[in-house]
Design a protein around this motif. Structure first.
Motif, mmCIF file in Angstrom:
data_model
loop_
_atom_site.group_PDB
_atom_site.id
_atom_site.type_symbol
_atom_site.label_atom_id
_atom_site.label_comp_id
_atom_site.label_asym_id
_atom_site.label_seq_id
_atom_site.Cartn_x
_atom_site.Cartn_y
_atom_site.Cartn_z
ATOM 1 N N GLN A 139 68.714 7.511 47.064
ATOM 2 C CA GLN A 139 67.889 6.877 48.165
ATOM 3 C C GLN A 139 69.004 5.697 49.210
ATOM 4 N N GLU A 140 69.682 5.169 48.313
ATOM 5 C CA GLU A 140 70.700 4.147 49.082
ATOM 6 C C GLU A 140 71.458 5.336 50.100
ATOM 7 N N ARG A 176 70.289 7.861 51.817
ATOM 8 C CA ARG A 176 69.321 8.142 52.822
ATOM 9 C C ARG A 176 69.039 6.934 53.891
ATOM 10 N N VAL A 177 68.923 5.864 53.260
ATOM 11 C CA VAL A 177 68.933 4.631 54.170
ATOM 12 C C VAL A 177 70.160 4.405 54.782
ATOM 13 N N GLN A 224 70.666 4.459 59.059
ATOM 14 C CA GLN A 224 71.056 3.284 59.803
ATOM 15 C C GLN A 224 72.352 3.589 60.691
ATOM 16 N N LEU A 263 59.405 5.931 58.541
ATOM 17 C CA LEU A 263 60.244 5.650 57.426
ATOM 18 C C LEU A 263 59.916 6.220 56.054
ATOM 19 N N LEU A 319 62.440 9.154 54.895
ATOM 20 C CA LEU A 319 63.422 8.550 53.736
ATOM 21 C C LEU A 319 62.798 8.593 52.461
ATOM 22 N N LEU A 327 60.525 6.358 51.374
ATOM 23 C CA LEU A 327 60.374 4.906 51.074
ATOM 24 C C LEU A 327 59.464 4.683 50.446
ATOM 25 N N GLU A 343 59.811 -1.156 50.984
ATOM 26 C CA GLU A 343 61.126 -0.680 51.467
ATOM 27 C C GLU A 343 61.211 -0.381 52.955
ATOM 28 N N ALA A 344 59.952 0.328 53.043
ATOM 29 C CA ALA A 344 59.865 0.797 54.899
ATOM 30 C C ALA A 344 59.656 -0.308 55.615
ATOM 31 N N LEU A 400 63.071 -2.003 56.181
ATOM 32 C CA LEU A 400 63.879 -1.389 56.831
ATOM 33 C C LEU A 400 63.488 -1.574 58.499
#
Length: 272
Positions: free
Chosen positions: A138-139, A141-142, A146, A239, A243, A245, A249-250, A253
């Protein structure tokens, strides 16, 4: 005085005369792994006391090292390869030296990220360096998202064991994105790959890579503009879908990407 000394990233000849002069003259040398550093030091017949400093002991060693430097001793800080502090230990020590008015002097030289950027064919201004790609899915993907939305070239380090999966994630987010991979830079089997993420991924599946890898992601005005100009609701939904999320979380971001306040986005999604 503390000298921050760059060392070769592969080819032992890629070191400056000044760096060799400093390494031979200091009272002691701080390095990540004494076994790795001895290869370089023995090659140039440098016989100075070595002390290991790494992420697991840097904090507890600072007081002793600062005390030694305040007594008038000179030290050189090196990493296993390249320029210290760039995804390597030393930041805490350098900060402590500055706080204690100990002079810190750079001895410039090799850097894998700059070497890769210079040969990538991608825009060199602007660029951002993001360190290593996170291991957790997950980390990652974000992190990659970015990097992909950045208006310039993004540079990261990745392991040969995970690069295929990382390219797959890039392809899932933006299948048209051009990436560059520099492998074993300055070494005998130096290789550069330049293509869409999916194409390079297939090449690496056919011939699994080894050694250090620098990953460069090209900028995309179309992708950047499309996501930074979209309304908050559509961005959050994108998002969540792209991702995987959750809503919270979405929104977090989306706020970072659009430079909007998180509470304002909540209100747009859930009007009074």
């Amino acid at each position: 005085m503390l000298y921050v000394v760059s060392t070769p990233i592969g080819n032992l000849k890629d070191i400056s005369l000044r760096a060799l002069e400093i390494l031979k003259s200091v009272d002691f040398i701080l390095c990540e792994d004494t076994r790795v550093s001895k290869t370089l030091l023995n090659h140039y017949e440098i016989d100075r006391p070595l002390k290991s400093i790494h992420k697991f002991n840097e904090q507890r060693e600072i007081a002793f090292l600062v005390d030694e430097l305040l007594k008038g001793k000179n030290a050189a800080l090196i990493s296993d390869a390249g320029t210290p502090l760039v995804s390597d230990p030393g930041e805490l020590l350098v900060s402590a030296c500055i706080e204690n008015n100990i002079q810190v002097t750079p001895i410039p030289g090799a850097s894998a990220l700059i070497a890769a950027l210079s040969c990538s064919g991608l825009p060199v201004i602007p660029f951002q360096f993001l360190g290593f790609v996170p291991k957790k899915l997950q980390e990652r993907r974000v992190f990659l998202f970015q990097a992909l939305i950045y208006a310039g070239t993004s540079i990261t380090y990745e392991s040969p064991e995970r690069i295929v999966e990382t390219l797959e994630k890039i392809d899932e987010i933006d299948s048209d994105r051009i990436v560059v991979i520099g492998r074993e830079i300055t070494k005998k089997f130096e290789t550069f790959y330049r293509d869409r993420a999916s194409v390079i991924r297939q090449q690496l599946l056919d011939t699994p890579p080894r050694g250090e890898i620098v990953l460069l992601i090209s900028p995309s005005d179309k992708f950047h503009n499309a996501l930074t100009n979209v309304d908050s609701k559509n961005l959050v939904e994108y998002l969540e879908d792209k991702l995987s999320l959750d809503r919270k979380e979405a929104i977090r971001l989306a706020a970072d990407l659009s430079l909007k306040d998180r509470r304002a986005i909540y209100k747009e999604l859930i009007p009074d």
